[in-house]
Design a protein around this motif. Sequence first.
Motif, mmCIF file in Angstrom:
data_model
loop_
_atom_site.group_PDB
_atom_site.id
_atom_site.type_symbol
_atom_site.label_atom_id
_atom_site.label_comp_id
_atom_site.label_asym_id
_atom_site.label_seq_id
_atom_site.Cartn_x
_atom_site.Cartn_y
_atom_site.Cartn_z
ATOM 1 N N VAL A 27 0.859 -1.177 0.000
ATOM 2 C CA VAL A 27 0.000 0.000 0.000
ATOM 3 C C VAL A 27 0.898 1.230 0.000
ATOM 4 O O VAL A 27 1.724 1.405 0.900
ATOM 5 C CB VAL A 27 -0.951 0.035 1.215
ATOM 6 N N LEU A 28 0.744 2.052 -1.026
ATOM 7 C CA LEU A 28 1.503 3.291 -1.111
ATOM 8 C C LEU A 28 0.784 4.346 -0.284
ATOM 9 O O LEU A 28 -0.425 4.553 -0.435
ATOM 10 C CB LEU A 28 1.612 3.743 -2.567
ATOM 11 N N VAL A 29 1.515 4.998 0.623
ATOM 12 C CA VAL A 29 0.951 6.012 1.504
ATOM 13 C C VAL A 29 1.781 7.287 1.383
ATOM 14 O O VAL A 29 2.851 7.298 0.770
ATOM 15 C CB VAL A 29 0.907 5.527 2.977
ATOM 16 N N GLN A 30 1.274 8.349 1.970
ATOM 17 C CA GLN A 30 1.939 9.652 1.971
ATOM 18 C C GLN A 30 2.354 10.024 0.546
ATOM 19 O O GLN A 30 1.554 9.935 -0.368
ATOM 20 C CB GLN A 30 3.093 9.649 2.969
ATOM 21 N N LYS A 40 -0.042 -6.258 -9.523
ATOM 22 C CA LYS A 40 -1.064 -6.976 -8.769
ATOM 23 C C LYS A 40 -0.729 -6.928 -7.280
ATOM 24 O O LYS A 40 0.424 -7.121 -6.895
ATOM 25 C CB LYS A 40 -1.109 -8.430 -9.251
ATOM 26 N N GLY A 41 -1.729 -6.648 -6.456
ATOM 27 C CA GLY A 41 -1.509 -6.595 -5.017
ATOM 28 C C GLY A 41 -0.966 -5.269 -4.519
ATOM 29 O O GLY A 41 -0.618 -5.146 -3.353
ATOM 30 N N TRP A 42 -0.882 -4.266 -5.409
ATOM 31 C CA TRP A 42 -0.409 -2.933 -5.034
ATOM 32 C C TRP A 42 -1.608 -1.981 -5.027
ATOM 33 O O TRP A 42 -2.420 -1.981 -5.949
ATOM 34 C CB TRP A 42 0.634 -2.424 -6.015
ATOM 35 N N PHE A 43 -1.677 -1.151 -3.990
ATOM 36 C CA PHE A 43 -2.777 -0.206 -3.840
ATOM 37 C C PHE A 43 -2.233 1.127 -3.364
ATOM 38 O O PHE A 43 -1.092 1.215 -2.945
ATOM 39 C CB PHE A 43 -3.788 -0.722 -2.800
ATOM 40 N N LEU A 44 -3.080 2.166 -3.429
ATOM 41 C CA LEU A 44 -2.703 3.419 -2.802
ATOM 42 C C LEU A 44 -3.675 3.733 -1.682
ATOM 43 O O LEU A 44 -4.785 3.213 -1.651
ATOM 44 C CB LEU A 44 -2.667 4.606 -3.745
ATOM 45 N N CYS A 45 -3.247 4.575 -0.778
ATOM 46 C CA CYS A 45 -4.106 5.016 0.305
ATOM 47 C C CYS A 45 -5.061 6.058 -0.266
ATOM 48 O O CYS A 45 -4.635 7.092 -0.782
ATOM 49 C CB CYS A 45 -3.274 5.619 1.439
ATOM 50 N N LYS A 46 -6.339 5.757 -0.182
ATOM 51 C CA LYS A 46 -7.371 6.608 -0.781
ATOM 52 C C LYS A 46 -7.297 8.043 -0.256
ATOM 53 O O LYS A 46 -7.297 8.996 -1.026
ATOM 54 C CB LYS A 46 -8.740 5.999 -0.481
ATOM 55 N N GLU A 47 -7.232 8.203 1.057
ATOM 56 C CA GLU A 47 -7.236 9.537 1.649
ATOM 57 C C GLU A 47 -5.968 10.321 1.299
ATOM 58 O O GLU A 47 -6.031 11.525 1.053
ATOM 59 C CB GLU A 47 -7.405 9.448 3.172
ATOM 60 N N ASP A 48 -4.816 9.653 1.261
ATOM 61 C CA ASP A 48 -3.567 10.332 0.893
ATOM 62 C C ASP A 48 -3.604 10.769 -0.571
ATOM 63 O O ASP A 48 -3.144 11.862 -0.916
ATOM 64 C CB ASP A 48 -2.361 9.431 1.143
ATOM 65 N N ALA A 49 -4.153 9.930 -1.439
ATOM 66 C CA ALA A 49 -4.260 10.271 -2.863
ATOM 67 C C ALA A 49 -5.211 11.451 -3.055
ATOM 68 O O ALA A 49 -4.902 12.392 -3.814
ATOM 69 C CB ALA A 49 -4.728 9.063 -3.668
ATOM 70 N N GLN A 50 -6.345 11.438 -2.377
ATOM 71 C CA GLN A 50 -7.304 12.536 -2.498
ATOM 72 C C GLN A 50 -6.707 13.846 -1.993
ATOM 73 O O GLN A 50 -6.904 14.893 -2.606
ATOM 74 C CB GLN A 50 -8.578 12.203 -1.728
ATOM 75 N N ALA A 51 -5.955 13.796 -0.899
ATOM 76 C CA ALA A 51 -5.347 15.007 -0.339
ATOM 77 C C ALA A 51 -4.327 15.619 -1.297
ATOM 78 O O ALA A 51 -4.106 16.828 -1.280
ATOM 79 C CB ALA A 51 -4.676 14.689 0.999
ATOM 80 N N ARG A 52 -3.733 14.786 -2.152
ATOM 81 C CA ARG A 52 -2.725 15.260 -3.099
ATOM 82 C C ARG A 52 -3.298 15.469 -4.504
ATOM 83 O O ARG A 52 -2.568 15.761 -5.437
ATOM 84 C CB ARG A 52 -1.545 14.280 -3.131
ATOM 85 N N GLY A 53 -4.597 15.285 -4.660
ATOM 86 C CA GLY A 53 -5.242 15.502 -5.950
ATOM 87 C C GLY A 53 -4.941 14.433 -6.988
ATOM 88 O O GLY A 53 -5.040 14.677 -8.184
ATOM 89 N N VAL A 54 -4.566 13.240 -6.535
ATOM 90 C CA VAL A 54 -4.224 12.147 -7.437
ATOM 91 C C VAL A 54 -5.498 11.399 -7.828
ATOM 92 O O VAL A 54 -6.268 10.981 -6.963
ATOM 93 C CB VAL A 54 -3.231 11.168 -6.764
#
Length: 80
Positions: A27-30, A40-54
């Motif tokens: 899980v990619l964060v910050q 496969k099996g890689w995700f991002l942190c929803k809230e961190d992505a939204q905060a950065r406009g991704v």
Amino acid sequence: MVNTLWLVRKLGDFSSDLVDEERDVVVLVQDAVLRFPTKKGWFLCKEDAQARGVKFPEGSAKSYEEIAELIIQAKKVVVW
């Protein structure tokens, strides 16, 4: 069950060779969310992505709550 949960804060120093693609979850964060997960099996942190406009496709992000559940399920947690 997740063998190892990798919480990656910065991709520059992270070696994906360490990840068991069959049993591990990343899980990619910050600031790591700035580089989109493509494996496969890689995700991002929803809230961190939204905060950065991704922008991200549905199903590629995990919320804080989902990440907390993964931490509980994992045999081992590594923060990189």
